[in-house]
Every structure is written in C-alpha cells, then in structure tokens.
Design a protein around this motif. Structure first.
Motif, PDB file in Angstrom:
ATOM      1  N   THR A  44       0.851  -1.182   0.000  1.00 29.23           N
ATOM      2  CA  THR A  44       0.000   0.000   0.000  1.00 29.23           C
ATOM      3  C   THR A  44       0.891   1.236   0.000  1.00 29.23           C
ATOM      4  N   THR A  54       3.220  -5.505   3.517  1.00 29.15           N
ATOM      5  CA  THR A  54       2.825  -6.284   4.680  1.00 29.15           C
ATOM      6  C   THR A  54       2.650  -7.753   4.352  1.00 29.15           C
ATOM      7  N   LYS A  74      -0.898  -0.136   7.002  1.00 25.87           N
ATOM      8  CA  LYS A  74      -1.473  -0.347   5.666  1.00 25.87           C
ATOM      9  C   LYS A  74      -2.816   0.351   5.520  1.00 25.87           C
TER      10      LYS A  74
END
Length: 177
Positions: A44, A54, A74
């Motif tokens: 992101t 992530t 995120k």
C-alpha cells in the motif's frame, strides 16, 4: 548509467512475441498456485509517499484475495489510495524453479458484520461469535485483480513462455474458479 526505461519495459517489450497460455488454462494454473500458498505481501502507498509491504495471510475466492487484519499502517495507505500490489511467491530462489504472482488490484475494506464480511468469515472457517468476542474488530480487506503477472519456470515444460499475464476480459474465468 542505468537505463531505467529499458529495464522497466524488459518484459512488456516481449509481450507481442510471447507464447501465451490460453486465458482459461492460465486462470486454472494461477488458481492452483494461489491455493497452494497461504501468505502473500500486500503493498500500500502511504500518504508520505513510502510504500508499506505487509506479509499477510489470505484466502482466494469469488475472484478476489481476502485478508483479515487487526490493523496496521497499511490502513493509512488504504484510506488514501485503494490501488494496491499483492504478491505470492515460492521460496525456492533458483531460476529453474522460480514461481510467483504479482497482482495489481483495487482494494476495498469491507464493513464489519456485513453480509460480505460474514461470508468471508464462513469461508475462512471462523466462528462469528468467537470473532465478536475478540478485544478488537478484525478488518477485512478485499483485493480485486486488475492485472496479474505470473512467472513460473515450469511453464517452459508445457511449451509456454515463463511469464504470463491476465488483464481485462482475460480475468473473467479467474472469478469463476
């Protein structure tokens, strides 16, 4: 001096001469690959311009990638920009066994306890009452692919180019699997 544009277009320049796997077969191949894995990386873009990548457990169903998450940075990125990257890959780094999937997609965060949220809990095998009893609300992220790039050394054995991709109408069969 590095020629960034030449490096960036290395694969896309070859697309017009690539021995393509038919879209339906490729969808089945990609689905087999993502079903054999449980963890991917969700990228992101944060408001400060940095990218958050992530590692996250996922499920693939209804043509999308679904991820439950307690929270994290995120979500700052998702609040600003729903364009995401998602990657799944094998751990073997040797060129003759390389396999990985890169997804460019559009994310959405599903409203907790909505019908969609409840279906995702059920698909994941989670008891809604146990999830409600948690001290936090689990967030649900859905990533719908816009383009998928699949790299798999084994495709050479089938007579196809090692890099294959799906986008536009070619993604339709993926949603039916």
């Amino acid at each position: 001096m590095v020629d960034y544009e030449k490096a960036a277009t290395y694969w896309t320049d070859q697309e017009c001469t690539t021995n393509r796997m038919p879209a339906q077969e490729l969808c089945v191949e990609i689905r087999r690959f993502v079903d054999a894995h449980q963890v991917g990386c969700l990228a992101t873009s944060l408001p400060d311009g940095f990218v958050r990548n992530t590692p996250i457990q996922y499920e693939c169903f209804q043509g999308a990638f679904w991820m439950f998450s307690e929270g994290g940075l995120k979500f700052r990125g998702l609040a600003e920009n729903l364009n995401v990257g998602f990657a799944v890959f094998d751990q073997d780094p040797s060129f003759d066994a390389l396999a990985g999937l890169q997804v460019m997609g559009l994310a959405s965060v599903v409203e907790p306890w909505s019908m969609t949220y409840m279906r995702a809990l059920k698909h994941r095998g989670l008891d809604p009452e146990e999830v409600k009893a948690l001290p936090i609300t689990l967030n649900l992220i859905c990533v719908r692919p816009v383009r998928m790039d699949y790299l798999c050394s084994d495709l050479k054995k089938q007579g196809y180019s090692v890099r294959q991709w799906l986008e536009g109408d070619d993604l339709a069969p993926f949603g039916l699997l």
